[in-house]
Design a protein around this motif. Structure first.
Motif, PDB file in Angstrom:
ATOM      1  N   PRO A  45      33.797 -24.496   7.921  1.00 46.65           N
ATOM      2  CA  PRO A  45      33.451 -24.618   6.355  1.00 46.65           C
ATOM      3  C   PRO A  45      32.011 -24.740   6.461  1.00 46.65           C
ATOM      4  N   SER A  46      31.382 -24.277   5.326  1.00 46.73           N
ATOM      5  CA  SER A  46      29.805 -24.145   5.449  1.00 46.73           C
ATOM      6  C   SER A  46      29.169 -25.532   5.555  1.00 46.73           C
ATOM      7  N   GLY A  47      27.991 -25.377   6.455  1.00 50.38           N
ATOM      8  CA  GLY A  47      27.215 -26.615   6.478  1.00 50.38           C
ATOM      9  C   GLY A  47      27.869 -27.713   7.699  1.00 50.38           C
ATOM     10  N   LEU A  48      29.111 -27.504   8.252  1.00 45.22           N
ATOM     11  CA  LEU A  48      29.729 -28.249   9.219  1.00 45.22           C
ATOM     12  C   LEU A  48      28.574 -28.199  10.564  1.00 45.22           C
ATOM     13  N   LEU A  49      28.306 -27.246  10.703  1.00 44.45           N
ATOM     14  CA  LEU A  49      27.481 -27.130  12.011  1.00 44.45           C
ATOM     15  C   LEU A  49      25.833 -27.468  11.772  1.00 44.45           C
ATOM     16  N   ASP A  50      25.661 -27.995  10.624  1.00 41.98           N
ATOM     17  CA  ASP A  50      24.161 -28.271  10.643  1.00 41.98           C
ATOM     18  C   ASP A  50      24.037 -29.814  10.783  1.00 41.98           C
ATOM     19  N   GLY A  51      22.884 -30.056  11.459  1.00 45.75           N
ATOM     20  CA  GLY A  51      22.270 -31.421  11.921  1.00 45.75           C
ATOM     21  C   GLY A  51      23.266 -32.059  12.855  1.00 45.75           C
ATOM     22  N   ALA A  52      22.922 -33.269  13.131  1.00 45.54           N
ATOM     23  CA  ALA A  52      23.462 -34.398  13.909  1.00 45.54           C
ATOM     24  C   ALA A  52      24.619 -35.067  13.404  1.00 45.54           C
ATOM     25  N   ALA A 104      37.292 -40.039   2.725  1.00 46.46           N
ATOM     26  CA  ALA A 104      36.193 -40.768   3.738  1.00 46.46           C
ATOM     27  C   ALA A 104      35.084 -40.554   3.175  1.00 46.46           C
ATOM     28  N   ARG A 105      34.802 -39.498   2.666  1.00 47.20           N
ATOM     29  CA  ARG A 105      33.381 -39.144   2.179  1.00 47.20           C
ATOM     30  C   ARG A 105      32.991 -40.108   0.680  1.00 47.20           C
ATOM     31  N   ALA A 106      34.248 -40.095  -0.111  1.00 43.16           N
ATOM     32  CA  ALA A 106      33.997 -41.012  -1.438  1.00 43.16           C
ATOM     33  C   ALA A 106      33.990 -42.401  -0.974  1.00 43.16           C
ATOM     34  N   ALA A 107      34.377 -42.994   0.152  1.00 39.52           N
ATOM     35  CA  ALA A 107      34.508 -44.200   0.609  1.00 39.52           C
ATOM     36  C   ALA A 107      32.917 -44.533   1.336  1.00 39.52           C
ATOM     37  N   ARG A 108      32.134 -43.729   1.646  1.00 38.83           N
ATOM     38  CA  ARG A 108      31.076 -43.634   2.716  1.00 38.83           C
ATOM     39  C   ARG A 108      31.542 -44.368   3.975  1.00 38.83           C
ATOM     40  N   HIS A 109      32.477 -43.741   4.548  1.00 39.44           N
ATOM     41  CA  HIS A 109      33.035 -44.027   5.804  1.00 39.44           C
ATOM     42  C   HIS A 109      32.677 -43.090   6.841  1.00 39.44           C
ATOM     43  N   PRO A 110      31.836 -43.284   7.637  1.00 35.74           N
ATOM     44  CA  PRO A 110      31.352 -42.296   8.605  1.00 35.74           C
ATOM     45  C   PRO A 110      32.646 -42.098   9.677  1.00 35.74           C
ATOM     46  N   GLY A 111      33.173 -43.007   9.919  1.00 34.89           N
ATOM     47  CA  GLY A 111      34.169 -42.978  11.025  1.00 34.89           C
ATOM     48  C   GLY A 111      35.197 -41.825  10.470  1.00 34.89           C
ATOM     49  N   GLY A 112      35.666 -42.231   9.202  1.00 32.64           N
ATOM     50  CA  GLY A 112      36.774 -41.488   8.728  1.00 32.64           C
ATOM     51  C   GLY A 112      36.161 -39.941   8.531  1.00 32.64           C
ATOM     52  N   VAL A 113      34.915 -39.572   8.249  1.00 30.68           N
ATOM     53  CA  VAL A 113      34.429 -38.324   7.790  1.00 30.68           C
ATOM     54  C   VAL A 113      34.493 -37.896   9.163  1.00 30.68           C
ATOM     55  N   VAL A 114      34.032 -38.264  10.347  1.00 32.61           N
ATOM     56  CA  VAL A 114      33.858 -37.743  11.657  1.00 32.61           C
ATOM     57  C   VAL A 114      35.536 -37.324  11.963  1.00 32.61           C
ATOM     58  N   GLY A 115      36.533 -38.124  11.803  1.00 33.74           N
ATOM     59  CA  GLY A 115      37.810 -38.037  12.187  1.00 33.74           C
ATOM     60  C   GLY A 115      38.170 -36.643  11.578  1.00 33.74           C
ATOM     61  N   ALA A 116      37.944 -36.320  10.272  1.00 34.41           N
ATOM     62  CA  ALA A 116      38.381 -35.072   9.484  1.00 34.41           C
ATOM     63  C   ALA A 116      37.392 -33.910  10.023  1.00 34.41           C
ATOM     64  N   GLU A 117      36.431 -34.182  10.176  1.00 32.70           N
ATOM     65  CA  GLU A 117      35.424 -33.057  10.925  1.00 32.70           C
ATOM     66  C   GLU A 117      36.058 -32.457  12.041  1.00 32.70           C
ATOM     67  N   VAL A 118      36.196 -33.438  12.961  1.00 32.98           N
ATOM     68  CA  VAL A 118      36.754 -32.966  14.162  1.00 32.98           C
ATOM     69  C   VAL A 118      38.202 -32.301  13.997  1.00 32.98           C
ATOM     70  N   MET A 119      39.097 -32.630  13.134  1.00 32.02           N
ATOM     71  CA  MET A 119      40.408 -32.180  13.011  1.00 32.02           C
ATOM     72  C   MET A 119      40.054 -30.718  12.334  1.00 32.02           C
ATOM     73  N   THR A 120      39.178 -30.616  11.466  1.00 29.45           N
ATOM     74  CA  THR A 120      38.885 -29.445  10.934  1.00 29.45           C
ATOM     75  C   THR A 120      38.445 -28.352  11.949  1.00 29.45           C
ATOM     76  N   ILE A 121      37.560 -28.533  12.710  1.00 26.86           N
ATOM     77  CA  ILE A 121      36.929 -27.812  13.784  1.00 26.86           C
ATOM     78  C   ILE A 121      38.157 -27.472  14.843  1.00 26.86           C
ATOM     79  N   LEU A 122      38.923 -28.309  15.159  1.00 27.16           N
ATOM     80  CA  LEU A 122      39.966 -27.946  16.380  1.00 27.16           C
ATOM     81  C   LEU A 122      41.241 -27.261  15.621  1.00 27.16           C
ATOM     82  N   LEU A 123      41.431 -27.430  14.217  1.00 23.25           N
ATOM     83  CA  LEU A 123      42.434 -26.613  13.545  1.00 23.25           C
ATOM     84  C   LEU A 123      41.659 -25.128  13.515  1.00 23.25           C
ATOM     85  N   CYS A 124      40.407 -25.079  12.994  1.00 25.80           N
ATOM     86  CA  CYS A 124      40.024 -23.752  13.084  1.00 25.80           C
ATOM     87  C   CYS A 124      39.800 -22.958  14.331  1.00 25.80           C
ATOM     88  N   ALA A 125      39.810 -23.772  15.609  1.00 19.73           N
ATOM     89  CA  ALA A 125      39.836 -23.216  16.926  1.00 19.73           C
ATOM     90  C   ALA A 125      41.314 -22.478  17.187  1.00 19.73           C
TER      91      ALA A 125
END
Length: 599
Positions: A333-340, A305-326
């Motif tokens: 991962p470093s930087g995931l909590l930074d910024g909007a 998703a990052r390579a495709a510049r696909h914001p919706g895909g990036v958001v999906g991966a980030e949400v999955m990452t956070i809830l897996l870590c929960a």
């Protein structure tokens, strides 16, 4: 020279070389010839499903078309639209949107209403929850300008508009617009128009009350794709069926859809289709407790998703990452909590991150984020159940009775559903009854909580969702320990033991910690000291050894090492190997801090 190049172009493999020669001749050469041969080369690449090559060729053709006055505005607009489609197929989302914007601007400049409609429909079937304002405005402009006789274009535009209205925080007009689009499509009876209307309707019914209709819509689109040889429609039909089956808790049937989906994705050779297959596999792996596999899959979908510049895909991966870590208690991962993060459509950044903060024991941070939790009414339908799950968990942990009551009101109608998104299952939350039981306990309705949680345990077991089964057992044990009827304490002890064993097996450090804390309360012990073997493992972790290296040194299996590490994390109240190492080093095994027990 033109005759020579034309002769060479008779062989398909030479087409790109011929196009290259014509392009290289610019600006002195003939623009029309350069564009024409480049388009032919792109057509051949498209026929071979070489999407990236086609995308590159069409971008060069579009650039050449602007170098003079030989190519008229209508031809340039169509070229840009073809370029956008190729870019989307090559999974260059940002590039596709930019090409559509340029095509629409050309149509506006020459007051071409039909051209504007065609530009608005270029990316038909694709939507991104992080960007909908501009496409919605384009659809509205096109509809306002389109002549009444253009019934086919109007039906497709209505469907496209309904999608963007729904993404815009469930706009109240979305339902009416979608219904109008579907009626018009059915009257016309054309597969392409009907496909667009079905896509819109699926998103409109993406809430938990629409699961039955989404199952039917998936079947309709699958049949449409199969009957008319439209593999992409068949793929989407299976994806919709997958999401519906997961929300029904029919996990075996849902998993069985992934194989045919993967076959279609490979046949289409579309990176976006492969992304969706990976997403489905990651969701199932997470739900079944195969967290290492899930993490690897999530990393792949995020990278794509990052390579495709696909914001919706990036958001999906980030949400999955956070809830897996929960679930595992791992650091983010470093930087995931930074910024909007632009997650306004996934219950806001406060949702998944607050759940993670709760899992790692940071109640103060969880409370701050919970205060910014969005209201149910402002949450889009397709993330309604995951948002309510997060709110249930946080309300219970933070003692928010009003919040728990709010969850009860909104979840009660969906007691027999399973938690997941309705337009793309990302993370599975198991039986809704788990979260109804948790909130009932928060409201001191203990008998109701016990009934809900017993049903949840059975439902999660049947679905094969081991992490959620373990969580339901722990929550049932907690309620039984509070209720204190005859036999409750004994049953609670057994349930806590089973939950802790399962948590250790799957590497769920937070659940293991909570289970051990409850067990210690039930048996009256202070609980939590490291055994001799656990001290040994903790020391080796502090020295930087991997689980495989520790297994070799201690002559035990790597799986046993994982279990010991999970116990160490839980007993010491830390949630990562780095923090375990830091704790071990700082305490130097002082018995007052790390008491020793017998094996």
């Amino acid at each position: 020279m033109a005759a020579y190049l034309a002769a060479r172009a008779d062989a398909p493999e030479r087409a790109a070389q011929v196009a290259h020669h014509w392009l290289a001749s610019l600006p002195v050469g003939e623009v029309r010839e350069a564009v024409g041969w480049t388009e032919r080369a792109a057509e051949r690449a498209t026929a071979l499903m070489a999407w990236e090559e086609a995308s590159t060729l069409l971008q060069r053709a579009a650039a050449a078309a602007t170098s003079g006055d030989e190519i008229g505005p209508a031809a340039r607009r169509r070229l840009l639209q073809t370029q956008a489609v190729a870019q989307l197929r090559a999974y260059d989302v940002a590039g596709a949107f930019e090409a559509v914007r340029a095509a629409a601007e050309i149509a506006r400049g020459v007051h071409d209403a039909v051209g504007l409609a065609e530009a608005a429909l270029t990316l038909e079937g694709f939507s991104d929850p992080t960007r909908y304002d501009e496409p919605r405005a384009l659809c509205e402009q096109a509809l306002a300008a389109l002549p009444a006789v253009e019934e086919r274009l109007r039906a497709r535009l209505l469907a496209r508009l309904a999608v963007h209205l729904q993404l815009a925080e469930a706009h109240p007009d979305a339902e009416d617009v979608s219904a109008r689009a579907l009626r018009a499509a059915e009257d016309l009876g054309e597969p392409e128009v009907l496909t667009a209307a079905l896509h819109a309707r699926q998103l409109l019914r993406s809430g938990p009350d629409g699961v039955a209709e989404r199952w039917t819509l998936g079947g309709r689109l699958l049949a449409l794709g199969t009957d008319h040889g439209r593999d992409q429609d068949a793929l989407w039909g299976r994806l919709w069926r997958f999401d519906a089956l997961v929300q029904y808790g029919r996990m075996d049937e849902a998993a069985a859809e992934i194989g045919p989906m993967a076959v279609l994705a490979e046949r289409l050779r579309l990176p976006l289709a492969r992304w969706h297959v990976l997403r489905a596999r990651a969701a199932v792996a997470t739900g079944q407790g195969r967290f290492v596999e899930a993490a690897e899959l999530i990393e792949q979908i995020g990278a794509r998703a990052r390579a495709a510049r696909h914001p919706g895909g990036v958001v999906g991966a980030e949400v999955m990452t956070i809830l897996l870590c929960a679930q595992t208690g791992a650091d983010l991962p470093s930087g995931l909590l930074d910024g909007a993060r632009g997650w306004q459509l996934t219950a806001g950044p406060s949702g998944p991150i607050a759940v993670w903060q709760l899992a790692i024991g940071n109640l103060a941070a969880a409370r701050r984020l919970y205060a910014a939790f969005p209201s149910v009414e402002l949450t889009p339908d397709f993330v309604r159940l995951p948002m309510l799950q997060g709110k249930a968990e946080l309300a219970a942990a933070l003692g928010d009775r009003d919040g728990a009551a709010d969850v009860q009101r909104h979840l009660a109608a969906y007691a027999d559903h399973f938690v997941c998104g309705g337009a793309g299952a990302l993370v599975l939350g198991g039986s809704v009854r788990t979260w109804l039981g948790i909130t009932a306990a928060t409201l001191d309705r203990l008998d109701d909580a016990v009934r809900q949680l017993r049903t949840a345990v059975a439902a999660n077991d049947r679905a094969g969702l081991a992490p959620l089964s373990a969580r339901s057992r722990l929550e049932l044990a907690r309620v039984l320990a509070r209720r204190r009827r005859v036999g409750d304490a004994t049953e609670a002890s057994v349930l806590a033991a089973v939950a802790s064993a399962e948590a250790a097996r799957m590497g769920m450090a937070p659940l293991l910690r909570w289970s051990l804390e409850l067990a210690a309360t039930l048996d009256g012990s202070r609980g939590g000291p490291l055994t001799r073997r656990e001290r040994e493992i903790a020391d080796l972790v502090a020295k930087g050894l991997t689980n495989r290296q520790i297994a070799a040194v201690t002559h035990i299996s790597e799986r046993t090492v994982e279990t010991h590490v999970a116990h160490c994390l839980a007993k010491l109240g830390v949630h990562s190997r780095a923090r375990l190492a830091s704790r071990v080093t700082a305490d130097t095994y002082q018995k007052s801090v790390l008491p020793l027990t017998r094996e």
